[in-house]
Scaffold this motif. Sequence first.
Motif, short mmCIF file in Angstrom:
data_model
loop_
_atom_site.label_atom_id
_atom_site.label_comp_id
_atom_site.label_asym_id
_atom_site.label_seq_id
_atom_site.Cartn_x
_atom_site.Cartn_y
_atom_site.Cartn_z
N ILE A 149 0.90 -1.41 0.19
CA ILE A 149 -0.09 0.28 0.01
C ILE A 149 0.71 1.37 0.22
O ILE A 149 0.16 2.28 -0.17
CB ILE A 149 -1.07 -0.24 1.50
N LEU A 193 -14.03 3.26 0.01
CA LEU A 193 -12.65 2.51 -1.65
C LEU A 193 -13.81 2.54 -3.18
O LEU A 193 -13.44 3.17 -3.43
CB LEU A 193 -11.74 2.56 -1.91
N ALA A 242 -11.21 -0.12 2.53
CA ALA A 242 -10.77 -0.61 0.97
C ALA A 242 -10.77 -1.85 1.44
O ALA A 242 -10.02 -2.67 0.84
CB ALA A 242 -9.40 -0.18 1.51
N GLY A 269 -11.47 -2.63 -2.03
CA GLY A 269 -10.88 -2.01 -3.17
C GLY A 269 -9.07 -2.15 -2.93
O GLY A 269 -8.56 -2.59 -4.10
N ALA A 270 -9.04 -2.92 -1.87
CA ALA A 270 -7.03 -3.52 -1.88
C ALA A 270 -6.86 -4.71 -2.38
O ALA A 270 -6.77 -5.16 -2.91
CB ALA A 270 -6.58 -3.43 -0.35
N ILE A 291 -3.04 0.43 -4.29
CA ILE A 291 -3.15 1.98 -3.15
C ILE A 291 -1.92 2.24 -3.38
O ILE A 291 -1.12 1.71 -2.54
CB ILE A 291 -4.46 1.14 -1.81
N LEU A 311 -3.22 8.57 -1.90
CA LEU A 311 -4.09 9.23 -1.40
C LEU A 311 -4.61 10.26 -0.62
O LEU A 311 -4.93 11.08 -0.84
CB LEU A 311 -5.15 7.87 -0.93
N LEU A 324 -6.16 3.72 7.21
CA LEU A 324 -7.00 3.13 5.62
C LEU A 324 -7.15 1.22 6.03
O LEU A 324 -6.22 1.37 6.89
CB LEU A 324 -6.27 3.25 3.97
#
Length: 406
Positions: free
Chosen positions: A78, A170, A199, A202-203, A208, A213, A218
């Motif tokens: 990340i 996200l 996330a 999302g992850a 990411i 961001l 997160l």
Amino acid sequence: MNIQDIRKQFPILDQEVNGHPLVYLDSAATSQKPLPVIEAITKYYREYNSNVHRGVHTLGTRATDGYENAREKVRQFIQAKSIEEIIFTRGTTTALNMVASSYGLSHLQKGDEIVISYMEHHANIIPWQQVAKETGAKLKYIPLQEDGTIALKDVEETVTNQTKIVSLALVSNVLGTINPIKEIAEIAHKNGAVMVVDAAQGAPHMKIDVQNLDCDFLAFSGHKMCGPTGIGVLYGKKELLENMEPVETGGEMIDFVGLYESTWKELPWKFEAGTPIIAGAIGLAAAIDFLEDIGLDNIANHEHKLAQYALQRLSEIEGLTIYGPQERAGLVTFNIEDVHPHDVATVLDAEGIAVRAGHHCAQPLMKWLNVSATARASFYLYNTEDEIDKLALAIQKTKEYFGNVI
């Protein structure tokens, strides 16, 4: 690695359910696990199972190295600045609760604002409801556009200089909406608020970079990204974590314990009380290696194509309503007219197709959609267009079956 080679890495997919080849379309709930992850966890338990940090013997050292190497792998995954910003948790829910309980309770007071949206998972609603009750802060919701997206003008109108926390997904686990987190974080920071990102959806599916961001916190879970259940991550900016109190206390997280006072270890260990999730972290590291070998951009492109193909195929079915925007992550949420989503999921299961039905831990969003529940098909790196064709055919059969019953 082509799609067939990828599928060979997931032994669970090679089976029949109710006399049909399994079509697994429920990865938004939990992903399947590839052989490298299964083998990494098995190897830990077979060859070097031991507690970490405390022992100086060989197995303890190997376990500690595996656990802390996993932290470094997450940091790189990340793009965090340091391992001090990576805290292992039981999952996204635990991580968001930690932020709410530790940061939220100590930084909010009556009159302050917490801003979220109607599309949030319950894990990103209830902790803030609790904090608002305890502190007197006000919980506010960013309105959604008709297609289930967030407009930045609405963020600017909702976030004020009284806002102290903005917490958003996200990616929506129902609509597939991908939110403009970087731009929303800029608005939050301009008003003196911190930006928290869920996330979980999302992850697993896209690259990411927390520094790009510029989010302050997160959270994500291992089990949705080919890793084991029971392991998650909380990222937090070092300067914020340093000034937060641990939510759990006990062994592992202490520096010194006296009769009446104790002091904590440095970051990140002060937030990891008790025996940590060692096998989970090692499995998560193996999952990250697996995903990065395939390439997060390749995964995102594959899922985008699947989502667009699914939208096209399902839109051809009369009496079917699809929720969410045209541009979306890899899932499609829908309802068949006059057929309950649970009935849809039951009939699809008889065809060997696994989908999710219910409110998806997003009841405020269901109310916004003016429905009680929906069916959801979610895709991942191992799904194919052929499986979407099978889904479309099975939905058509479902519609015809209940049409005849009615």
